[in-house]
Design a protein around this motif. Structure first.
Motif, mmCIF file in Angstrom:
data_model
loop_
_atom_site.group_PDB
_atom_site.id
_atom_site.type_symbol
_atom_site.label_atom_id
_atom_site.label_comp_id
_atom_site.label_asym_id
_atom_site.label_seq_id
_atom_site.Cartn_x
_atom_site.Cartn_y
_atom_site.Cartn_z
ATOM 1 N N TYR A 60 0.976 -1.154 0.026
ATOM 2 C CA TYR A 60 -0.078 0.038 -0.050
ATOM 3 C C TYR A 60 0.766 1.120 -0.044
ATOM 4 O O TYR A 60 2.073 1.155 0.518
ATOM 5 C CB TYR A 60 -0.979 -0.013 1.335
ATOM 6 N N ASN A 94 -8.779 -2.307 9.452
ATOM 7 C CA ASN A 94 -7.634 -2.494 8.769
ATOM 8 C C ASN A 94 -6.443 -2.507 9.597
ATOM 9 O O ASN A 94 -5.340 -2.100 9.284
ATOM 10 C CB ASN A 94 -7.375 -1.311 7.822
ATOM 11 N N ALA A 106 -3.029 -4.454 8.336
ATOM 12 C CA ALA A 106 -1.866 -3.677 7.378
ATOM 13 C C ALA A 106 -1.411 -2.686 8.118
ATOM 14 O O ALA A 106 -0.158 -2.087 7.707
ATOM 15 C CB ALA A 106 -2.886 -3.283 6.257
ATOM 16 N N THR A 158 -8.132 -10.590 -0.577
ATOM 17 C CA THR A 158 -6.809 -9.861 -0.199
ATOM 18 C C THR A 158 -6.245 -10.289 0.991
ATOM 19 O O THR A 158 -6.703 -10.970 1.959
ATOM 20 C CB THR A 158 -7.266 -8.194 0.007
#
Length: 1301
Positions: free
Chosen positions: A840, A1235, A1238, A1275
């Protein structure tokens, strides 16, 4: 004839060597002078034979209550095991050394998880040593808490060695030359002979066995002693002539430094060697060990010395002999004979020496030698931290008349050097860490302590010596006397009940002290205590200090120094010339637990406060300081003062501020200047374009556009947008207004309104940004008022914050906590030619950084995020010149999501942020959603942008310590008094609530247990746990103390629910009724009880219910994605790419956890993530929990508690004993958007699911399996983090020993 002990072990005076005899149940060691008998394998001293007396210990006591090591401990896992007293009974006996010269025996016990909740989680090895020719024996112990996650967290309230002597023999006690006497008998404390007083330890002797003691008070705390003087004490028997003495040759293993006070000998007759204790300090001196925290310490050896006299000699000379023997023992430290490898000998230790001077230009223009200063080595920490350090070793000495000191026999390790100097305020700490190696001889040279000082002394009260002994100590009440102290002015404070004399001395009003007329030795009472009222309740007291100033220097700052010698659940408020002002100039807040007043101490722990007093508050002529101690629920909530000083202005500092605050309007800018810093903002936009400080024209990045240096911004989106992204908008004002302009303060407003012509262009909010600069302030404040009015359209507010972009050529070192601070890469290193973007955009692998040291590291701003409970100060340091830029948030009331919400802080840029609203680690649940016409208003801030500097040559990293100190000052000032907006409520417009929280889980304890360390807070009314997702109102949080008590101050007027969550227990507490706060209210909620979810007994559990996955297995990072400063760090979960390690660890199948065999710290991956396939797509994963049940009742229902610490677009499905069943027993549905996987969080938002499992699907006397499937696999970041899993049996069949695993 006195006995002597040749500690070199030669034993020339003994006719025989040392003999060891082992029998069933006992071990006897004999050297011809004395015989020591110990229970086998427990290691309790059951007998000591000496000088014709078969046993000097109390033979009427049980064998386990004669001579023993003991401990007081509390579990920190929420189990309710608190204040557990435990005599340490070993389970294994071993002969360590056996020779004619010495015998050393070991009595040890090991701890393992099966003993959880039963015994303190320590491996303990007690040692006893007897030498040839020695008239006494030695004992020491090795305590160890292993660095393994199965070792539970706990606190150590006390540990000691205790001996109970024969009451028919030992009746004379000696603690020091002033405190020795014939003592009452223990029988005199019984109800028919003694009358208990204000607390159990104090007893008035009304009918003692010996009439001479009638009317005296017996209280063991009258005989306590400071560590520095507590080297020998004990008892004397007259028939036969015997002395029993406890000699401590070194203080290195005691806690709290040389001034820490401990019990010694007292009625019993009891003789103690205390190593760890909370007396005269409270919880600050209770060591707390985290789960799996490695720790080992050797306590002792101490020497139990016995002596005797010849017929006709004065038995009291045994005390003089004991003191001589103490000197012999101290000079022989460290002993050569202990065989334990954890006790280093002299050649394995080091030495430090040097010279300490003190520099105070208002006392002497020259540096002064520090005669009699205490200088010591203790663990690295904050200035003065030594007095609260309680886990490791300390080494202290005193300077000579020239300031020279030498500290010998220091264990190897890393230390700071600390000192305090009688006659001067504060503490010295040398910033350099000193590393001791075997045999080292380190000269630290000449050190100079510069005590706190701003200006000349205008007046002072007391002597800065960390004691209240110089103040007025009243005569005792004739009804409550200890005759020993009648002619001892130095021990007068040890008489019982002196606190009650205050009300008698000041019956009509409180103490008034007039500078120049009053005498602190006669007119300043030794303790500021509450006043007893006629209804036997208590009220706070206000003392006055009256003084004259011939002239007041205008536009200057005076400094009031207040040093406290003790505090117990007290608060000190300071007001100037107006005792009724709603908001004090200064308050300490609730401080202290030393309980020194009832325990006859003349001090507890030391506190120092430095209070700025603006000249605008002072008058030429008569002035008054009002010192209020308002806490008054008991007679012992009190403060003891050490020293008070008022200083005149510092002419150098005040020259900068003398001009006051000035403001200048230019064509497109407005400039505010207070002589310390200059702030430039665009007009009317309100962007911060320049911050001039310390000869740097601009701390902000001048290469950036003016709108991209310092600004408020927000992210917003239309209501139909379901996600967390939207339109980024810097908030640009359209109108500038001067709110306040005078020499003391300038406050500017940059506002913008909204109307329908701006629909779709700007967020539909009326926004008023404020900037405040104060006279003499090394920083500026900013806050804003956001308002959504009737008629405004619906929209979503995803984020709002303040951002500052600093000069990249100056600010290279970032600090946001003690363990996360470092030199940072440059923003250029993130460019495509120097960095490689990873999964990312925020994460970049540095492949060709400007500074080669960063090559191969990952830079990612999310590695520096922080929970809001800990996010109070962060920022950047420039080395040339040494300048710090810090963002200080003094309160969390205006942030969203409660104390565990995580936010960004500072990151590569160099960028500094103050986050108020964001979806980070929360997702769409934390996006603020406004409906059309919904009326809402909120004040964000003020936050403080603090600037500091040091002289060239000093260590720039000390700017971080200064920033933390400034943060504490800002927190102490909250709520600020200067903001002019009526929407920011002042202190008198707010309220206070207090109470006590208990937890009751009948499957753990039948009792309601007070909760220590629980988070408890007020938030808008909602469901249990709704505070975590609440994002529109204000929240106010605190933590409970060890008694479960809580106090929440400065609460805005409004209606709330009270919420709480308790570490160690699942679920959330919510008060059954709402709480309405009104201006000035003080609401006592009483005792509250949280009953966590529970249907039946625990059959098995995985993890710890703490809303985090930190206890689970966190893998090492991929070597190509390593951030070096996170290696071997508690924050190692913040390494990039850990989710990818799952498939590497489980290449052929998913995780399988077998209850009773697997260890969740090693075998439960921190996140249930997807699996990457060969085609670079991802698939769901299924984890298996295997367990056995001895017996299953098919007609009953079992309960699976599933607590999640995080979820990211996941569907967690539960199946039992059939992984292929089409329909799961339970499914969460699609949940979460935090999230956290991540973004390197170890948690996001919490979830709790309670799942019924019919008994018919379980297998008796066989293996069962629960299958946990995370069913969405598109993902790498889809997944959940578990907090805790528990399977409960049925309550219906629970009989106290339900069949388990």
């Amino acid at each position: 004839m006195y006995s002597r002990c040749p500690i070199d072990g030669l034993g020339s005076m003994a006719p025989i060597g040392v003999r060891l005899q082992i029998e069933d149940g006992h071990v006897m060691i004999d050297n011809g002078i004395l015989q020591v008998t110990l229970s086998n394998p427990e290691g309790i001293v059951t007998g000591i034979r000496y000088n014709g007396l078969d046993n000097v210990l109390e033979v009427l006591n049980d064998e386990s209550n004669r001579g023993y090591w003991d401990i007081v401990w509390s579990a920190l896992d929420g189990s309710g095991r608190t204040g557990v007293f435990e005599v340490i009974k070993a389970t294994s006996f071993k002969v360590v050394v056996e020779s004619e010269e010495l015998v050393e025996v070991s009595f040890s016990r090991l701890w393992d998880p099966s003993l959880k909740g039963k015994f303190v989680p320590l491996n303990i090895d007690k040692r006893f040593i007897l030498l040839r020719g020695c008239s006494g024996f030695y004992t020491y112990a090795i305590y160890e808490h292993l660095g393994s996650q199965e070792w539970q967290a706990f606190s150590l309230g006390e540990t000691r060695v205790a001996f109970k002597l024969r009451k028919d023999k030992f009746q004379y006690m000696a603690v020091d030359d002033d405190r020795r006497r014939y003592m009452p008998l223990p029988d005199d404390r019984q109800t028919e002979r003694g009358q208990p007083l204000a607390y159990p330890e104090a007893v008035l002797l009304v009918n003692p066995v010996e009439p001479e003691f009638k009317g005296e008070v017996d209280d063991k705390y009258q005989y306590t002693c400071e560590n520095r003087n507590l080297m020998v004490h004990g008892w004397i028997s007259n028939d036969p002539s015997i002395g029993f003495w406890q000699i401590t040759p070194s203080d290195e293993f005691r806690t709290g430094g040389p001034l820490k006070q401990n019990l010694c000998s007292h009625v019993g007759p009891t003789c103690l060697a205390v190593f760890v204790g909370a007396h005269y300090a409270g919880d600050d001196l209770v060591p707390k060990f985290g789960q799996g925290e490695p720790w080992k310490k050797v306590f002792g050896p101490v020497f139990i010395y016995l002596n005797s006299t010849m017929d006709g000699q004065d038995n009291l000379t045994l005390w003089d002999d004991a003191k001589r023997q103490m000197t012999v023992e101290a000079s022989s430290w460290p002993y050569t004979f202990p065989t334990c490898e954890d006790f280093p000998k002299s050649n394995q230790r080091g030495m430090v020496y040097g010279k300490l001077l003190v520099r105070d230009r208002f006392v002497d223009s020259n540096d002064m030698p520090t005669n009699g200063a205490y200088v010591g080595l203790a663990l690295p920490g904050e200035i003065g931290s030594w007095q609260r350090e309680c886990k490791d070793y300390q080494f202290w000495t005193k300077t000579d008349e020239n300031g020279v000191f030498c500290i010998n026999n220091i264990r190897i390790g890393n230390y700071n050097l600390y000192a305090w100097v009688r006659g001067f305020l504060g503490d010295y700490r040398n910033d350099s860490v000193i590393t001791i190696t075997p045999g080292c001889n380190i000269d630290v040279g000449t050190l100079v302590y510069e005590p706190p000082r701003n200006g000349p002394t205008l007046w002072e009260i007391g002597i800065p010596d960390r004691s209240a002994a110089e103040f007025y100590v009243p005569d005792h009440n004739p009804l409550f006397v200890n005759k020993l102290f009648l002619d001892q002015p130095q021990n007068k404070f040890r008489q019982y009940g002196l606190w009650e004399r205050y009300g008698e001395l000041y019956p009509q009003g409180d103490l008034v002290y007039t500078i120049g007329e009053s005498d602190y030795s006669k007119d300043w009472f030794y303790a500021q205590v509450p006043r007893k009222k006629e209804d036997n309740s208590y009220e706070g007291t206000t003392w006055q200090i009256k003084f004259k100033l011939e002239n007041v220097q205008q536009t200057a700052t005076y400094k009031l120094r207040i040093a406290l010698a003790g505090a117990s659940l007290a608060e000190l408020q300071v007001r100037v010339n107006d005792r009724n002002k709603p908001r004090p100039l200064f308050t300490t807040g609730l401080i202290g637990r030393d309980n020194a007043v009832p325990r006859h101490g003349i001090h507890g722990l030391y506190w120092l406060y430095n209070v700025d007093v603006s000249s605008s508050l002072l008058l030429e002529g008569d002035n008054t300081f009002y010192f209020t101690q308002p806490r008054s629920q008991s007679p012992f909530q009190s403060i003891m003062y050490d020293y008070i000083r008022l200083e005149g202005p510092n002419t150098e500092t005040d020259l900068m501020a003398k001009m006051g605050v000035k403001m200048h309007f230019r064509k497109h800018h407005v400039v505010i200047d207070n002589g310390i810093l200059q702030l430039t903002l665009t007009n009317p936009g309100g962007y911060v374009t320049g911050v001039k400080y310390n000869n740097i024209d601009n701390l902000l990045e001048s290469h950036n556009d003016e709108s991209d240096r310092g600004y408020w911004d927000l992210v917003w989106s239309p209501p139909e947008n379901p996600g967390t992204t939207g339109t980024f908008e810097r908030i640009e004002g359209t109108s500038c207004k001067v709110i306040v302009e005078n020499d003391d303060q300038v406050e500017l407003s940059f506002s913008r309104t909204w109307d329908s012509t701006l629909e779709g262009k700007n967020a539909p909010l009326k926004i008023d940004k404020r900037f405040v600069l104060l006279r003499g302030s090394s920083g500026f404040y900013s806050y804003a008022i956001y308002e959504h009015l009737e008629g405004f359209p619906a929209f979503n507010l995803d984020e709002t914050r303040i951002a500052f972009k600093l000069r990249k050529d100056k600010f290279h070192y970032m600090a946001m906590s003690d363990d996360r601070q470092r030199y940072m890469p440059l923003p250029d290193d993130r460019s495509t030619d120097r960095g490689k973007p990873l999964a990312y955009p925020e994460a970049v692998l540095l492949v060709n950084p400007v500074e080669p040291e960063f090559k191969g590291q990952v830079d990612d701003k999310y590695q520096y995020s922080c929970e809001t409970k800990d996010l109070k100060v962060h920022g950047w340091i420039s080395s040339d010149p040494p300048v710090g830029f810090w963002q200080i948030t003094p309160s969390n009331e205006f942030r969203t999501g409660g104390p565990t919400k995580q936010e960004l802080t500072s990151h590569v840029g160099p960028t500094n942020l103050a986050m108020f609203i964001s979806a980070h680690y929360g997702g769409n649940d934390l996006v603020v959603k406004f409906s059309e016409g919904e009326q809402w208003k909120k004040v964000f801030g003020p936050v403080f942008m603090y600037l500091n500097s040091i002289s060239t040559g000093e260590d720039p990293l000390t700017l971080w310590d200064d920033a933390k100190n400034q943060m504490l000052q800002e927190v102490g000032k909250w709520p600020y008094s200067f903001p002019s907006s009526k929407d920011f409520q002042q202190a008198h417009e707010r309220g206070v609530i207090s109470g006590r929280l208990f937890v009751h889980d009948r499957f753990i304890s039948d009792e309601q247990t007070p909760v220590n360390g629980a988070y408890i807070g007020l938030a808008p009314p909602g469901d249990p746990g709704s505070w975590e997702r609440e994002n529109k109102g204000y929240q106010f949080w605190s933590k409970t103390n060890e008694q479960g008590q809580f106090l929440i101050e400065h609460v805005l007027a409004g209606t709330y629910n009270l919420y709480a969550w308790v570490n160690g227990f699942i679920g959330d507490y919510r008060s059954p009724t709402t709480v309405t706060i009104t201006p000035g209210c003080d609401i006592e909620l009483g005792d509250l009880v949280y009953e966590p979810p529970r249907d039946g007994p625990t059959l098995w559990e995985i993890g710890i219910p703490d809303r985090s996955a930190s206890e689970f297995y966190i893998p090492d990072p991929d070597p190509i994605y390593t951030n070096q400063f996170l290696v071997n760090d508690p924050n190692r979960f913040r390494q990039y790419g850990l989710w990818e390690r799952y498939a590497m660890l489980y290449p052929d199948g998913d995780l399988v956890f077998t209850v009773g065999e697997s260890d969740y710290r090693k075998d439960w991956f921190f996140a249930h993530v997807t699996r990457k396939k060969d085609d670079a797509t991802y698939e769901k994963t299924t984890w298996t929990v295997k367990f056995k049940l001895d017996k299953v009742n098919k007609d009953e229902t079992y309960k699976l508690r599933l607590a999640l610490a995080s979820a990211q677009v996941s569907d967690l499905q539960v199946r039992v004993n059939d992984p292929n069943k089409d329909l799961p027993l339970f499914s969460t549905g699609i949940i979460g958007g935090d999230n956290a996987i991540a973004r390197h969080g170890i948690h996001g938002l919490s979830w709790l699911f309670n799942i019924d499992i019919p008994g018919k699907v379980l297998i008796s006397n066989g293996e069962n399996a629960i299958y946990l499937t995370q069913a969405i696999g598109d993902t790498p970041f889809r997944g959940v983090m578990y907090d805790y899993i528990r399977l409960e049996g049925s309550a219906l069949s629970y009989s106290g020993n339900h069949a388990g695993i």
